[in-house]
Design a protein around this motif. Sequence first.
Motif, PDB file in Angstrom:
ATOM      1  N   LEU A  54       0.778  -1.274  -0.043  1.00  0.00           N
ATOM      2  CA  LEU A  54      -0.025   0.051   0.008  1.00  0.00           C
ATOM      3  C   LEU A  54       0.720   1.296   0.004  1.00  0.00           C
ATOM      4  O   LEU A  54       1.668   1.338   0.872  1.00  0.00           O
ATOM      5  N   ALA A  55       0.826   1.938  -0.945  1.00  0.00           N
ATOM      6  CA  ALA A  55       1.676   3.193  -1.246  1.00  0.00           C
ATOM      7  C   ALA A  55       1.528   4.198  -0.299  1.00  0.00           C
ATOM      8  O   ALA A  55       0.100   4.304   0.402  1.00  0.00           O
ATOM      9  N   PRO A  56       2.182   5.008   0.232  1.00  0.00           N
ATOM     10  CA  PRO A  56       2.145   6.219   1.179  1.00  0.00           C
ATOM     11  C   PRO A  56       1.039   7.030   0.697  1.00  0.00           C
ATOM     12  O   PRO A  56       0.876   6.958  -0.670  1.00  0.00           O
ATOM     13  N   ARG A  57       0.327   8.105   1.298  1.00  0.00           N
ATOM     14  CA  ARG A  57      -0.456   8.972   0.951  1.00  0.00           C
ATOM     15  C   ARG A  57       0.202   9.930  -0.303  1.00  0.00           C
ATOM     16  O   ARG A  57       1.262  10.419  -0.078  1.00  0.00           O
ATOM     17  N   GLY A  58      -0.355  10.047  -1.267  1.00  0.00           N
ATOM     18  CA  GLY A  58       0.097  10.837  -2.482  1.00  0.00           C
ATOM     19  C   GLY A  58       0.921  10.033  -3.563  1.00  0.00           C
ATOM     20  O   GLY A  58       1.467  10.697  -4.414  1.00  0.00           O
TER      21      GLY A  58
END
Length: 828
Positions: free
Chosen positions: A260-264
């Motif tokens: 899950l990629a970090p926000r943004g």
Amino acid sequence: MAHLFRWLLRLTASLILLGLAALLLAYYFASQSLPDYTKTIALPGPTAPVEIVRDNANVPHIFPSLGASDEDAFFGLGYAHAQDRLWQMAVMRRTAQGRLSEVFGRRTVDVDTFVRRLDLYRLSQQSVAVQTPETLVALRAYSAGVNARLQEINEEALGRGAPEMFLFNMPLAPWQPADSIAIMKLMALKLSGHLHEEILRARTSLALDDPERLPDILPDAPGSGIAALPEYAALFPNLQRFAGSTSISPADPLSPLFPLAPRGRGGASNAWAADPSRSATGGTLLANDPHLGLSAPGIWYLARMELATGGVIGGTIPGVPAVITGRSDRLGWGITSSYMDDQDLFIEKINPQNPEEYLSPEGYKPFTTRRSIINIKDAPPITLTLRWTANGPVLPGTRFDLGTITPPGHVVSLGWTALSGEDTSVSAAIALMRSGTVQEAIKAGEAYIAPSQNLVLADQRTIAMKTVGAIPQRDARHQSKGRMPSQGWRRENLWQGRAPYAANPEFVTPRGGILGNTNNKVVERPFPNHVSFDWGDTQRIHRWRKLMQTREVHTRDSFIEAQLDTVSFSARTLLPLIGADLWFTGEAAPEGSRERQRHSALRLLSEWNGEMNEHLPEPLIYAAWVRALQQRLIADDLGTLAEEFKHVDPLFIERVYRDIDGASVWCDVRQSAPRETCTDMARLALDDALLWIEERYGTALESLRWGDAHQAAHDHETLGEVPLLRFFVNIRQTTSGGDNTLQRGRTSGEGPEPFQNVHAAGYRGVYDFADPDSSVFVSATGQSGHFLSRHYDDMAQLWRRGEYVPMSLDADLARAAAVGVTRITPRN
């Protein structure tokens, strides 16, 4: 003494020779897995001979025998993927299974724990049964191709298939259809982001004294207004306000293997098309460049397959038997992340009398539970208890700072469309490849579940855009409208199934002859038919619209020019605002003084056109200034939560400096006695930026290069941090562009290199249907995942320079400069 010297010399020479011998031995074993592209081999699986022609860019062109079924083409794709990307496929499969720790030990336990709670692989296994018959044939043939390569590696001792296999003991089980579906679900996870947005909105709502300021720091995309939301504290009054982070390890989500990629840093992309009325050649045009996190090798693999319906060519994902973005002779398709709101967080109330039950609209119900064992290399196994509610899997409060927004006696569950055991997204992707018209492609998209995408289409005469993916049907009375976690026991907050496919946004044959998407807002509808409140772009779309409308007709080259455009609409908008009272206003200052540096920086910026060119100093000064400015504006109001806002939001700064709805109040530092103005903040932030630049790059502003700070980091996900090896496996290059340019290079936003390019277009393609074989494409690294191969990074410099390779379906052209031809015959 001379005797001692001779022995030391001998010892040194021996050590050098031993070191060289070790290096040669390591090279020998690693090189054994380099694929031989020119050979004839008999393998189990194909129904008839298959030919794989590697053109001069090492793109495989897969030709089944004349009259053979498509089954052999999918077999060839599986074989080619396993030849070039076996390690990548194996790691992605283990990630989706939650089994990385069996190979990498404790460092990936958190990854496995998170993925196991989502149960992605079991849902993938269940989804096999709902695929179309044609898709099942393709999945099984593709698996046979992968497994044929595994058998070849074992029989011929081909260095375990990849050099990484010598460093990590990773047993390889035969490939199965469920593995391909699991990788599709893994990609959906990599592209998702609404979970982060809900958590941050809830935390920010709790942190702000004035709820009227929430739309400033988390602004909505421009358009019609949205009905006011309740404060998060009003939904859960027992929550502690201003709570700090509760994550056990806040840096975990930044692990290269965390899915899950970090926000943004979720999905992003550009895609646009022109119909014959806006094309200089009289044929349709289509351009696409999907954006994902950069890695080496990249996620995209270029390939061509010859199917019964004709040839298809474009970008594939190793492990999935489909051309995800590409073209045939009759149809082109591109994808962009739609930012559909397909995730919701639910706060579940635990029965105080029985912790194994949670509250539902019908009363208390037992959690659905199952035990799952995570085996860990060189450590005892861990037994997890997986818990699900009717809304979805329960997530631990130590992950993503969920503990800060979860009241005592409650847990958080995740609703997400990809958590389905009836996921037919792979069937949709394969049906899309076989489509010949826009309408056929739109129909194929109905089976698509996740990740939701905007499908941009062009056939010989028609262009269209259709949002594909399951939209959750929400109740109009939903407490938070899906923007913040809601009470999971209230019926009005629960999903009511999937919205009809006809409700997905659709645009066919636009009057202006051009359509496109840069992750921008596509429709303005009242909730619950809204599609989303959070969109991926509010800036690039303005530059794209200008480039499209300044020409009456377009060509392939003008589409390429737009794809590579590096002018920042954000810089052109913000600089006149934040510098309004600073331009040419300072007094004379001596050389070397802070005032003189400020004058020099402002002079450079005043003459700049907003182009984020890697060779210019102005982009670095601008980027450092607005970053420092945003931090100064929010630090006193949000405290430690300000660290979560890693990227500059141009809408926030614009709201503040235009004083929209009183937003200029952010300029005043609440803890100080004087009342600071926005001009004060701009001046102080510029000084902060210049000080940071001096410490990193020196005082000579004119000699700065944006590219030195904005290096594209194509890092190997497992070896990228290993001393010495990282110099062989990581690919670094200076790049133009930025967060808000069409040639997007999303910056990391943190650490010692906050402007490092970590998220960009791993694939670019431009298709011209007046002359389809003049179409072009490129990937960000190369075709091979083997770092000793010349095809590991041979496209990287082409990509950096904005160059492409031919995207032709002409078989003779592929053969003319082939780097190898593999002929596979059926083994009796």
